[in-house]
Design an enzyme around this catalytic site. Structure first.
Site, mmCIF file in Angstrom:
data_model
loop_
_atom_site.group_PDB
_atom_site.id
_atom_site.type_symbol
_atom_site.label_atom_id
_atom_site.label_comp_id
_atom_site.label_asym_id
_atom_site.label_seq_id
_atom_site.Cartn_x
_atom_site.Cartn_y
_atom_site.Cartn_z
ATOM 1 N N CYS A 120 0.838 -1.200 0.000
ATOM 2 C CA CYS A 120 0.000 0.000 0.000
ATOM 3 C C CYS A 120 0.874 1.252 0.000
ATOM 4 O O CYS A 120 0.643 2.191 -0.775
ATOM 5 C CB CYS A 120 -0.927 -0.034 1.216
ATOM 6 S SG CYS A 120 -2.134 1.300 1.246
ATOM 7 N N CYS A 121 1.913 1.278 0.838
ATOM 8 C CA CYS A 121 2.822 2.437 0.871
ATOM 9 C C CYS A 121 3.555 2.588 -0.465
ATOM 10 O O CYS A 121 3.807 3.708 -0.909
ATOM 11 C CB CYS A 121 3.845 2.309 1.992
ATOM 12 S SG CYS A 121 3.273 2.836 3.618
ATOM 13 N N CYS A 203 -1.220 8.365 7.542
ATOM 14 C CA CYS A 203 -2.550 8.043 7.042
ATOM 15 C C CYS A 203 -3.442 7.593 8.198
ATOM 16 O O CYS A 203 -2.982 6.903 9.122
ATOM 17 C CB CYS A 203 -2.461 6.930 6.010
ATOM 18 S SG CYS A 203 -1.554 7.366 4.535
ATOM 19 N N CYS A 206 -3.543 3.883 9.472
ATOM 20 C CA CYS A 206 -2.283 3.323 9.986
ATOM 21 C C CYS A 206 -1.694 4.131 11.137
ATOM 22 O O CYS A 206 -0.531 3.949 11.477
ATOM 23 C CB CYS A 206 -1.261 3.248 8.857
ATOM 24 S SG CYS A 206 -1.799 2.206 7.502
ATOM 25 N N CYS A 229 7.704 4.449 5.833
ATOM 26 C CA CYS A 229 6.900 4.257 4.613
ATOM 27 C C CYS A 229 7.741 3.705 3.475
ATOM 28 O O CYS A 229 7.195 3.217 2.491
ATOM 29 C CB CYS A 229 6.349 5.583 4.106
ATOM 30 S SG CYS A 229 5.651 6.656 5.311
HETATM 31 S S1 SF4 Z 1 0.504 4.636 5.657
HETATM 32 FE FE1 SF4 Z 1 -1.083 3.044 5.503
HETATM 33 S S2 SF4 Z 1 -2.766 3.850 4.227
HETATM 34 FE FE2 SF4 Z 1 -0.944 5.186 3.988
HETATM 35 S S3 SF4 Z 1 0.026 4.421 2.177
HETATM 36 FE FE3 SF4 Z 1 1.045 3.393 3.887
HETATM 37 S S4 SF4 Z 1 -0.127 1.465 4.284
HETATM 38 FE FE4 SF4 Z 1 -1.340 2.786 2.879
#
Ligand code: SF4
Length: 233
Positions: A120-121, A203, A206, A229
Site C-alpha cells: 500500500c505504501c 494516514c 495506519c 513508509c
Molecule cells: S501509511 Fe497506511 S494507508 Fe498510507 S500508504 Fe502506507 S499502508 Fe497505505
C-alpha cells in the site's frame, strides 16, 4: 529517471560538515540559495514540517511545497493544509498515486493497508514520490536523528541514492522539544491531533494515538514491524 544534482559528492560532504552545527534557519536559507525552485519541501504537515514551512517562507514567497495525498489522510490534516496555504500564501502541490482508492480496492481488495502495508505504501507513497522527485534537484525533509535508529545517521545535507537527488534535513539535530519551542515562539499552526496523543501523523488507517511512555512512532503501523513508509532510505 531521476534528475541529477549539480553538486559533486565532495561538495555535498563539504556542506554536510560545514552546516552540521548550523541553526535550521541557516540550512533552509542555504538550500534555497543553492537550489532555488529546484528544491522542494516534502510535507506531511506534521510539527517538523510546519517549522520548515515557516522557515522557508521567511526566505522566499514562492516556496515549492508538496504532499503525498494518499486519499486517507486525517480530516485534521486536510484542514491544516488549507489553513497553511491561506496563512503563508502559497499553494502546496498535491501528488497523487496512480491508482484511486477504488482502483486499488478492485485490484488488491479492500483495506490493503491492514494486510500488506508495504505494498500500500509503495502504491500510495513511494511511487508518487519517485515520480515527483524526478523533476527536482533537491528535496527537504523534517526528519530528525532521534526519531528512529534508522534516522540516527541522517546528515543535514546528503546525497539520496534511492532517488538520485540531494536531501536536505535542516532539523536533523533537533529534539522534539525544540520543534515545539519553535512552533510556539512563532505562533505557527499545527495539527490538533498532536494535542491528542499523536506525535507522528500519517494516514488515518495506519496511525493511532500513543500512550504515555510509548515510543513516539509506536502509533504508526501498530501491529506490524514497520516504522517507515519507504520514503527515507
Ligand atoms: S501509511 Fe497506511 S494507508 Fe498510507 S500508504 Fe502506507 S499502508 Fe497505505
Amino acid at each position: 529517471m531521476s534528475s541529477d544534482t549539480r553538486l559533486t559528492a565532495a561538495e555535498v560532504a563539504y556542506w554536510a560538515d560545514r552546516l552540521d552545527q548550523a541553526p535550521p534557519e541557516t540550512i533552509v536559507a542555504w538550500a534555497w540559495d543553492t537550489f532555488g525552485d529546484r528544491l522542494a519541501l516534502a510535507s506531511s504537515f506534521g510539527a517538523e514540517d510546519m517549522c520548515l514551512i515557516d522557515m522557508l517562507t521567511r526566505v522566499t514567497k514562492t516556496p515549492r511545497v508538496f504532499y503525498l495525498d494518499t486519499g486517507v489522510l486525517f480530516p485534521e490534516t486536510y484542514a491544516l493544509i488549507h489553513e497553511t496555504e491561506q496563512r503563508y500564501g502559497f499553494r502546496a502541490e498535491r501528488v497523487l498515486p496512480r491508482l484511486t482508492l477504488e482502483e486499488q480496492a478492485e485490484r488488491y481488495g479492500d483495506g490493503l493497508w491492514a494486510r500488506d502495508p508495504d505494498t500500500c505504501c509503495m502504491i500510495r507513497k513511494v511511487e508518487p514520490l519517485t515520480r515527483y522527485l524526478a523533476g527536482v534537484e533537491a528535496w527537504m525533509t523534517g526528519i530528525r536523528r532521534d526519531q528512529t535508529p534508522f534516522r540516527a545517521n541522517a546528515r543535514v545535507v546528503e546525497r539520496d541514492e534511492k532517488f538520485g537527488v540531494i536531501k536536505v534535513n535542516p532539523l536533523a539535530r533537533w529534539r522534539w522539544e525544540q520543534v515545539w519551542a519553535y512552533l510556539q515562539a512563532r505562533g505557527v499552526p499545527y495539527n490538533p491531533l498532536h494535542d491528542q496523543g499523536y506525535p507522528s501523523i500519517g494516514c488515518a488507517p495506519c496511525t493511532r494515538a500513543v500512550r504515555p511512555g510509548e515510543d513516539p512512532r509506536a502509533g504508526r503501523w501498530a501491529g506490524f514491524g514497520k516504522t517507515e513508509c519507504g520514503l527515507h532510505k
